[in-house]
Scaffold this active site. Sequence first.
Site, PDB file in Angstrom:
ATOM      1  N   LYS A  43       0.843  -1.203   0.000  1.00 30.05           N
ATOM      2  CA  LYS A  43       0.000   0.000   0.000  1.00 30.05           C
ATOM      3  C   LYS A  43       0.876   1.250   0.000  1.00 30.05           C
ATOM      4  O   LYS A  43       2.080   1.170   0.291  1.00 30.05           O
ATOM      5  CB  LYS A  43      -0.902  -0.014   1.244  1.00 30.05           C
ATOM      6  CG  LYS A  43      -0.138   0.030   2.567  1.00 30.05           C
ATOM      7  CD  LYS A  43      -1.050  -0.338   3.736  1.00 30.05           C
ATOM      8  CE  LYS A  43      -0.281  -0.277   5.054  1.00 30.05           C
ATOM      9  NZ  LYS A  43      -1.057  -0.867   6.159  1.00 30.05           N
ATOM     10  N   TYR A 264      16.169  29.317  10.079  1.00 24.97           N
ATOM     11  CA  TYR A 264      14.931  29.998  10.489  1.00 24.97           C
ATOM     12  C   TYR A 264      14.755  29.933  12.002  1.00 24.97           C
ATOM     13  O   TYR A 264      15.028  28.897  12.626  1.00 24.97           O
ATOM     14  CB  TYR A 264      13.720  29.324   9.844  1.00 24.97           C
ATOM     15  CG  TYR A 264      13.507  29.661   8.393  1.00 24.97           C
ATOM     16  CD1 TYR A 264      13.304  30.973   7.977  1.00 24.97           C
ATOM     17  CD2 TYR A 264      13.483  28.658   7.428  1.00 24.97           C
ATOM     18  CE1 TYR A 264      13.079  31.266   6.639  1.00 24.97           C
ATOM     19  CE2 TYR A 264      13.260  28.939   6.090  1.00 24.97           C
ATOM     20  CZ  TYR A 264      13.064  30.251   5.703  1.00 24.97           C
ATOM     21  OH  TYR A 264      12.840  30.532   4.385  1.00 24.97           O
TER      22      TYR A 264
HETATM   23  C1  LIG Z   1      -0.345  -1.857   6.836  1.00 20.98           C
HETATM   24  C2  LIG Z   1      -0.956  -3.133   7.256  1.00 20.98           C
HETATM   25  C3  LIG Z   1      -0.177  -4.296   7.373  1.00 20.98           C
HETATM   26  C4  LIG Z   1       1.332  -4.280   7.269  1.00 20.98           C
HETATM   27  O1  LIG Z   1       1.856  -3.799   8.499  1.00 20.98           O
HETATM   28  P1  LIG Z   1       3.425  -3.670   8.776  1.00 20.98           P
HETATM   29  O2  LIG Z   1       3.470  -3.232  10.189  1.00 20.98           O
HETATM   30  O3  LIG Z   1       3.946  -2.652   7.837  1.00 20.98           O
HETATM   31  O4  LIG Z   1       4.022  -4.996   8.543  1.00 20.98           O
HETATM   32  C5  LIG Z   1      -0.823  -5.493   7.618  1.00 20.98           C
HETATM   33  N1  LIG Z   1      -2.179  -5.535   7.794  1.00 20.98           N
HETATM   34  C6  LIG Z   1      -2.949  -4.428   7.724  1.00 20.98           C
HETATM   35  C7  LIG Z   1      -4.411  -4.540   7.940  1.00 20.98           C
HETATM   36  C8  LIG Z   1      -2.366  -3.186   7.474  1.00 20.98           C
HETATM   37  O5  LIG Z   1      -3.118  -2.093   7.443  1.00 20.98           O
END
Ligand SMILES: *Cc1c(COP(=O)(O)O)cnc(C)c1O
Length: 375
Positions: A43, A264
């Site tokens: 994702k 800044y």
């Molecule tokens: C993002 C996500 C994962 C992966 O999690 P990691 O901590 O990056 O391994 C797995 N399951 C769900 C439902 C997620 O949203």
Amino acid sequence: MTMPAIPEPQAGGLLRIDLAAIASNYALLRKKTGAAECAAVVKADAYGLGAELVAKALWDAGARTFFVALPYEARNLRAALPDAVIYVLSGLAPGAGPTFWDINARPVLGSVAEMEEWAAFCQSNNLDGDAAIHVDTGMNRLGLELSETGPVADRISTGRLGFKPALVMSHLACADEPDHPLNKRQLDVFTAIRKLFPGVPASLANSSATLTGGDYLFDLCRPGIALYGGNPLPASANPMQPVVRLQARIVQIRTTKAGETVGYGATQTLHRQSLLAILSIGYADGLLRAAGSSDKANGTNAVISGRRCPFAGRISMDLCAVDITDLPAGAVKRGDYATIIGDGIGIDDVARAAGTIGYEILTSLGSRYTRIYTP
Ligand SMILES: *Cc1c(COP(=O)(O)O)cnc(C)c1O
């Protein structure tokens, strides 16, 4: 989907993504999953690293099931991987049935309303409609409530569900802290629930729980961050290989007088005559402003000429400053590169300096780098 690479002299930095390291991280996770399937979570553009090339590398490493957050991510992934199983974690938006069918992606259904809409869509189009059923076991984010699981199980056993349950899954809230009591509570609840869904593969583990192993593995694991080199269990040494190397160009080297401030807000005073390297990278490139330095707190570091040097002052939009006073005279020159991630500085180190997690460092990486994928 792949953006044309920005030529090196036109960019402020180099972002190297090591696809072989991703493949070996997948191999390590697969060893940990044993008899369970090791899926891959890609994702958010594979956590900012480029879903198309990353997913192809994972497919070549043996991954066959992929998770994305949104249908448009599934569409891009489908173009890269025609034969993969693709799940969409954010579920079924109203009216999105035809989109899922068109992409050949599976929704992760997280409410009775989504399940009913998916069932109606599948029945009116005479589709099997493979989908995952997400059950909430304590995260209070997505998923069926426990009281809703019994009636769903009844529909399955009496053939009235209206689509094919291909996976039953839940998600842990505290998997990166293996001793947190919520893990065991969620495990116990999920173990009881999956018995209501006989014959349906079950999935609970993200990266952290995959490394914890044991009862958390079930039939399919869903690692994300570990594939990309983040440490899934921060209390232990990181077993994953680093994937990202980020370097920024030194655009100017300047001397300051003792007592002057930098950047800044004048938040950091240089108490000695100092040498600063100004880098062409800033918060618009995902180098979070919170990783800067002040008189009160040290920020992140950069490796220049083989030595760790501290950041000085606030990070600007396009620029930042590094204190190179302690480097041997003449060690660096305009045009050299400073390493922001790599040479022993991991994404979790930058995250700690910024008060965040490696996930946010990766997904913030900007689009102004020359991106180089090493096979
Ligand atoms: C993002 C996500 C994962 C992966 O999690 P990691 O901590 O990056 O391994 C797995 N399951 C769900 C439902 C997620 O949203």
